[in-house]
Write an enzyme that holds these catalytic residues in place. Structure first.
Site, short mmCIF file in Angstrom:
data_model
loop_
_atom_site.label_atom_id
_atom_site.label_comp_id
_atom_site.label_asym_id
_atom_site.label_seq_id
_atom_site.Cartn_x
_atom_site.Cartn_y
_atom_site.Cartn_z
N ASP A 124 36.83 44.24 47.91
CA ASP A 124 37.12 44.58 46.72
C ASP A 124 37.92 45.76 46.17
OD1 ASP A 124 34.64 42.60 46.57
OD2 ASP A 124 35.02 42.76 44.50
N ASP B 274 42.31 36.29 37.93
CA ASP B 274 41.22 35.51 38.72
C ASP B 274 40.28 36.53 38.75
OD1 ASP B 274 40.41 33.90 40.93
OD2 ASP B 274 40.56 35.63 42.23
N GLU C 192 39.90 34.23 33.95
CA GLU C 192 38.65 33.47 34.46
C GLU C 192 37.57 34.07 34.29
OE1 GLU C 192 37.09 31.24 38.65
OE2 GLU C 192 38.41 33.22 38.58
#
Ligand code: CA
Length: 530
Positions: free
Chosen positions: A199, A229, A265
């Site tokens: 991440d 995303d 998203e």
């Protein structure tokens, strides 16, 4: 004699000019009333499974370019490309270089040609941007790990020595089960999706400058928008932080191109999606309406759209409260979901109905490649949701091999694309008609929705949509019985029939205020201008 031949030629020329496919782009746009704004009809493409231009079995950018006429002819005027940047995986959601093209898909020159050819056809090109995490093989992560492994037992990491230690969420303890060990060191890193997808730390100014450079790069190449995303995972499920991150990035992109588009998203319930509109970014995918259990497919299964049209009003209220400029992004399914054909048991009638409902939604609808021909998926394995586009059964030109690990023998119940093209009553041609109606009537995408209450009973549903002083009515009879609808005493009284969607060539007819609707049909009426 000569005169007769001449007039025959004239008639022929007139006829040719009336064939929609024979028109030039400019004429078609004038005829269709297409407005050059953020409301588009998008087609989502997984490049690797779409069209192979050079016969190596791998779909590629040149393959997309070859198929742009197909995309445009269907009535789409936007494309979302799933990730195209270099990556060790088939799906490419773990990027090793944010400013390049994966060699399996082609070259940067191929990409430039694709952009140019899209723009020639007035298609906007949106690319996937995976900002939540990089690949574990990205140089940033590799350098950071090597540096951390070289530290002495009591030495603290120093960004002045290695800037990349700030780029990820490193810790001396395992903060959660999604933390993994940095090999050969006392440190751990966060990889919420997978150990190989560390991440990124989007609170870091250094990371933010990197992504600003990345935006410069793609916007400089002519890319029209980003599909963001995993936006709710930037800071794991922290809406306040994540909307701030989206807001920063969108404003940056807009400063480079005022028309820049962004769709994110946020795979969550309607309330959370509404909260993310607080970011001020134009679009969130509408997961509430999508998927096998979403509002659209529920409506198809129940044969009644009244609950769906009520949701259309709720979306409008909740989303516009957070961002008056919002553009909803409805879709039936995407690359992470079982295909709509599976959810609706490959019933061609129901697939048409689902398409009809999607195309009557506000905002910018997204259609996942293959949905327009009723392709299937299998089970929950991602590879099986991303199988080769079924162009033809008899001609393997352009056919791809599909992702490694995909199961063999996932077969469509509906015919391949080349056969559906020739059949006026195919699902593909239903999509094409629905997209055309959408392009002819800007009220569908942009209009303010109101329920036509008195028509939301007895299996019927109806709304009005008003855009720039023009009002249309959309009447849904999506059950299995034909119905006669009396429009007098309703909001739709005195309107004229503007178009209809039916299963197999039946017609909707309006005489006076009496509207005859075939089974599973949608009719559009329009107020007559004074
Ligand atoms: Ca290829």
């Amino acid at each position: 004699m000569k005169t007769r031949i001449l007039s025959a030629l004239l008639v022929l020329a007139l006829l040719v000019s009336l064939i929609p496919g024979g028109l030039q782009t400019g004429d078609r746009e004038a005829e269709l009333n297409i407005i050059d704004d953020n409301y588009r009809n998008y087609y989502e493409i997984f490049v690797g499974s779409f069209y192979d231009s050079d016969g190596d079995g791998m779909g590629d950018l040149n393959g997309v370019t070859e198929k742009l006429d197909y995309v445009a002819d269907m009535g789409f005027n936007g494309i979302w490309l799933m990730p195209v940047m270099p990556s060790p995986t088939y799906h490419k959601y773990d990027v090793t270089d944010y400013e390049a093209i994966d060699s399996a898909y082609g070259t940067m020159d191929d990409f430039k040609i694709l952009v140019e050819e899209c723009h020639k056809r007035k298609i906007r090109l949106v690319i996937d941007l995976v900002m939540n995490h990089s690949s574990s093989r990205h140089l940033w992560f590799q350098e950071a790990c090597a540096y951390l492994a070289g530290l002495e037992e009591d030495e603290k990491p120093d960004a002045a020595e290695c800037p990349y230690v700030e780029y990820y969420h490193f810790s001396e303890k395992q903060e959660s089960s999604s933390y993994y060990e940095v090999p050969g060191s006392r440190f751990w890193y966060e990889g919420a999706f997978w150990s190989e997808m560390p991440d990124l730390n989007l609170e870091s100014e250094a990371v933010r400058s990197e992504f600003e450079k990345i935006a410069d790069y793609w916007i400089g190449l002519g890319v029209d928008g980003f599909r963001m995303d995993a936006a709710m995972h930037y800071e794991e499920n922290d809406t306040e932080d994540n909307t701030e991150i989206l807001n920063w990035y969108y404003n940056y992109c807009k400063s480079k191109n005022p028309d820049f588009y962004m769709v994110s998203e946020v795979w969550a319930n309607e309330r959370t999606i509404a909260d993310y509109y607080g970011s001020g970014t134009p679009s969130m995918f509408n997961f509430d309406a999508a998927g096998a259990e979403g509002k659209m497919m529920q409506a198809v299964r129940s044969g009644n759209a009244s609950s769906l049209v009520r949701s259309m009003v709720t979306y409008q209220e909740d989303f516009s409260k957070k961002n008056p400029e919002y553009v909803d992004a409805p879709f039936l399914t995407n690359h992470d979901m079982g295909r709509v054909a599976n959810a609706l048991m490959s019933s061609e009638d129901k697939l048409k109905m689902a398409a009809g409902l999607l195309m009557m939604m506000n905002g910018s609808p997204f259609v996942y490649y293959g949905e327009e021909i009723g392709m299937k998926s299998a089970g929950t394995k991602d590879e099986n949701k991303r199988i080769p586009m079924f162009w033809s059964e008899t001609d393997d030109t352009g056919m791809t091999d599909g992702p490694q690990g995909m199961d063999a023998g996932i077969e469509s119940s509906l015919p391949p694309l080349d056969e559906q093209m020739k059949d006026e009553t195919s699902l593909l041609n239903y999509y094409k008609r629905a997209l055309r109606l959408r392009n002819e009537n800007p009220e569908i995408a942009r209009g303010t929705v109101n329920l036509a209450d008195s028509l939301c009973e007895g299996g019927l549903a109806a709304v009005t949509k008003t855009y720039e002083g023009s009002t249309i009515g959309i009447i849904y009879n999506i059950g299995e019985e034909e119905k006669t609808v009396d429009l007098s005493q309703t909001e739709l009284s005195g309107m004229k029939l503007q178009g209809f969607l039916t299963l197999n060539g039946q017609e909707g007819t309006l005489s006076g205020n009496q509207l005859d609707m075939p089974e599973r049909s949608i009719c559009i009426v329009k107020s007559v201008k004074n």
